[in-house]
Design a protein around this motif. Structure first.
Motif, short mmCIF file in Angstrom:
data_model
loop_
_atom_site.label_atom_id
_atom_site.label_comp_id
_atom_site.label_asym_id
_atom_site.label_seq_id
_atom_site.Cartn_x
_atom_site.Cartn_y
_atom_site.Cartn_z
N GLY A 293 2.08 48.63 13.86
CA GLY A 293 3.29 47.83 14.07
C GLY A 293 3.00 46.60 14.90
N GLU A 294 4.00 46.17 15.63
CA GLU A 294 3.89 44.90 16.34
C GLU A 294 4.69 44.99 17.64
OE1 GLU A 294 2.44 42.32 17.46
OE2 GLU A 294 1.96 41.76 15.40
N VAL A 295 4.34 44.12 18.59
CA VAL A 295 5.12 44.13 19.83
C VAL A 295 6.52 43.57 19.55
CG1 VAL A 295 3.10 44.00 21.35
CG2 VAL A 295 4.23 41.88 20.64
N VAL A 296 7.49 44.00 20.35
CA VAL A 296 8.89 43.62 20.14
C VAL A 296 9.08 42.11 20.19
CG1 VAL A 296 11.20 43.73 21.20
CG2 VAL A 296 9.88 45.83 20.86
N ARG A 297 8.36 41.45 21.10
CA ARG A 297 8.51 39.99 21.23
C ARG A 297 8.28 39.29 19.88
NH1 ARG A 297 4.97 35.94 21.94
NH2 ARG A 297 3.28 37.44 22.18
N ILE A 298 7.19 39.65 19.22
CA ILE A 298 6.85 39.00 17.95
C ILE A 298 7.82 39.40 16.85
CG2 ILE A 298 5.08 38.90 16.14
CD1 ILE A 298 3.00 38.80 18.32
N ASP B 235 5.67 46.18 34.61
CA ASP B 235 5.51 44.92 33.85
C ASP B 235 6.23 45.07 32.52
OD1 ASP B 235 4.64 42.40 33.11
OD2 ASP B 235 2.66 43.07 32.47
N LEU B 236 7.52 45.34 32.61
CA LEU B 236 8.29 45.68 31.42
C LEU B 236 8.76 44.41 30.70
CD1 LEU B 236 8.87 48.44 30.29
CD2 LEU B 236 11.03 48.46 31.52
N THR B 237 7.89 43.92 29.82
CA THR B 237 8.25 42.74 29.03
C THR B 237 8.30 43.14 27.55
OG1 THR B 237 5.96 42.10 28.65
CG2 THR B 237 7.01 41.24 30.65
N THR B 238 8.76 42.21 26.72
CA THR B 238 8.85 42.53 25.29
C THR B 238 7.46 42.53 24.62
OG1 THR B 238 9.45 40.22 24.93
CG2 THR B 238 11.24 41.81 24.93
N SER B 239 6.42 42.11 25.37
CA SER B 239 5.06 42.21 24.85
C SER B 239 4.46 43.57 25.16
CB SER B 239 4.15 41.16 25.47
OG SER B 239 4.63 39.88 25.20
N ASN B 240 5.13 44.32 26.01
CA ASN B 240 4.62 45.64 26.36
C ASN B 240 5.46 46.76 25.76
OD1 ASN B 240 2.40 44.65 27.70
ND2 ASN B 240 3.46 44.51 29.67
N LEU B 241 6.27 46.37 24.78
CA LEU B 241 7.03 47.35 24.00
C LEU B 241 6.61 47.15 22.56
CD1 LEU B 241 10.68 46.73 25.29
CD2 LEU B 241 9.23 48.69 25.85
N MET B 242 6.15 48.21 21.91
CA MET B 242 5.77 48.07 20.51
C MET B 242 6.82 48.70 19.62
SD MET B 242 1.64 48.26 20.34
CE MET B 242 1.69 47.60 18.67
N LEU B 243 6.91 48.15 18.40
CA LEU B 243 7.82 48.68 17.41
C LEU B 243 6.95 49.26 16.30
CD1 LEU B 243 10.84 48.83 17.17
CD2 LEU B 243 10.84 46.59 16.06
N ARG B 244 6.92 50.58 16.23
CA ARG B 244 6.07 51.25 15.25
C ARG B 244 6.91 51.64 14.05
NH1 ARG B 244 2.58 56.17 17.24
NH2 ARG B 244 4.56 56.83 18.09
N PRO B 245 6.55 51.13 12.86
CA PRO B 245 7.35 51.47 11.69
C PRO B 245 7.29 52.97 11.43
CG PRO B 245 5.36 50.26 11.05
CD PRO B 245 5.40 50.28 12.54
N ARG B 246 8.40 53.54 11.02
CA ARG B 246 8.36 54.96 10.65
C ARG B 246 7.60 55.01 9.34
NH1 ARG B 246 14.21 54.73 12.47
NH2 ARG B 246 13.85 54.91 14.70
N SER B 247 6.69 55.99 9.19
CA SER B 247 5.72 55.97 8.10
C SER B 247 6.37 55.71 6.75
CB SER B 247 4.92 57.26 8.07
OG SER B 247 5.81 58.35 8.13
#
Ligand SMILES: Nc1ncnc2c1ncn2[C@@H]1O[C@H](COP(=O)(O)OP(=O)(O)O)[C@@H](O)[C@H]1O
Ligand SMILES: [Mg+2]
Length: 267
Positions: free
Chosen positions: A111-116, A162-174
């Protein structure tokens, strides 16, 4: 450049043996932060991807202090990750580490980080000229999932630091992301939140520390998009429900915000 400095810079490029280990895939540099290099490789089997976080030595730091600091950071990040995993907080699993050599190997998160993901999504919405408010449901749902993930983290006595939107990932459900229509998945905000980057995390149950985590996250969302900031209330609403004592933290957040505002007025 002085000779010692040059040597130190070169030395920093010599990667630890784990990078050449026969069963590992050639490490691919993904990002280079101020403190760490993040590589993608494999663990045990070629089919198991992993993230390899390497903290090279800093030539400008005193060597003994440098080794101590690196060891401390890696061990503390690993410790917090293991605790979170055990308690059911969504974080990458720890596979291996060598604190003396300066690396930590963890589960690769697809997946991708939330920011992106959020920027792509907001851009698409703008390109398609959708009115503000259309599709807000997806944004709101994302905010709900973020609030719940942060709440679970705090509930087990960990603050991120360091809770930023670059440190949260969004993992697609398979189902949606991997086998299904990948193009469509990229344009949605669906997926599970996974918290990453625990280099500055600590074990704390203090309302103040928890409130600062939320404040940092609120600012991070605000810098993405004003709309995202106004929807941050949704994060807080879910957070408030996530553990006993969460409402006290929300009260504290108001204080932290006030202080932040005062500070920015003084400059
Ligand atoms: N477990 C992981 N799986 C996939 N990508 C990761 C993982 N950990 C980090 N990344 C990617 O590498 C970037 C940097 O990693 P991070 O742990 O945040 O280090 P830094 O301290 O340099 O910010 C992240 O923003 C993310 O894009
Ligand atoms: Mg990071």
């Amino acid at each position: 450049m002085k000779t010692e400095t040059k040597q130190a810079v070169n030395k920093q490029r010599v990667l630890p043996p784990v990078f050449q280990y026969p069963s590992a895939a050639v490490p691919l540099l993904i990002t280079q932060g101020a403190e760490a290099l993040l590589y993608r490789s494999t663990y045990l089997l070629p089919s198991i991807p992993c993230a390899l976080k390497y903290r090279p030595s800093k030539p400008y730091r005193h060597p003994i202090l440098d080794v101590r600091l690196t060891k401390h950071r890696i061990l503390s990040e690993a410790r917090v990750l293991v605790k979170c995993k055990r308690e059911g907080v969504p974080v990458p699993a720890v596979y291996a580490l060598d604190e003396a050599a300066g690396w930590l190997m963890i589960e690769w998160i697809e997946g991708e980080v939330v920011r992106i993901r959020l920027n792509e999504w907001l851009k698409r919405r703008k390109d398609e000229d959708l009115a503000e408010g259309v599709d807000d449901e997806q944004l709101l749902e994302l905010m709900t999932r973020v609030g719940s993930a942060v709440g679970r983290l705090h509930a087990v006595g960990v603050v991120h630091g360091d809770l930023t939107t670059s440190n949260l990932m969004l993992r697609p459900r398979s189902r949606e992301g991997l086998n299904g229509d990948l193009g469509a998945a990229v344009n949605t905000l669906e997926g599970d939140i996974v918290l990453i980057d625990f280099g500055l995390a600590s074990q704390s149950q203090a309302d103040e520390d928890r409130a600062v985590d939320l404040y940092v996250l609120e600012r991070a969302f605000g810098s993405t998009h004003p709309r995202a900031e106004s929807l941050f209330g949704e994060v807080l609403r879910e957070y408030g429900k996530s553990f006993k004592g969460a409402n006290v933290v929300l009260k504290k957040l108001e204080e932290v915000r006030m202080r932040g505002r005062k500070r920015s007025m003084i400059g």
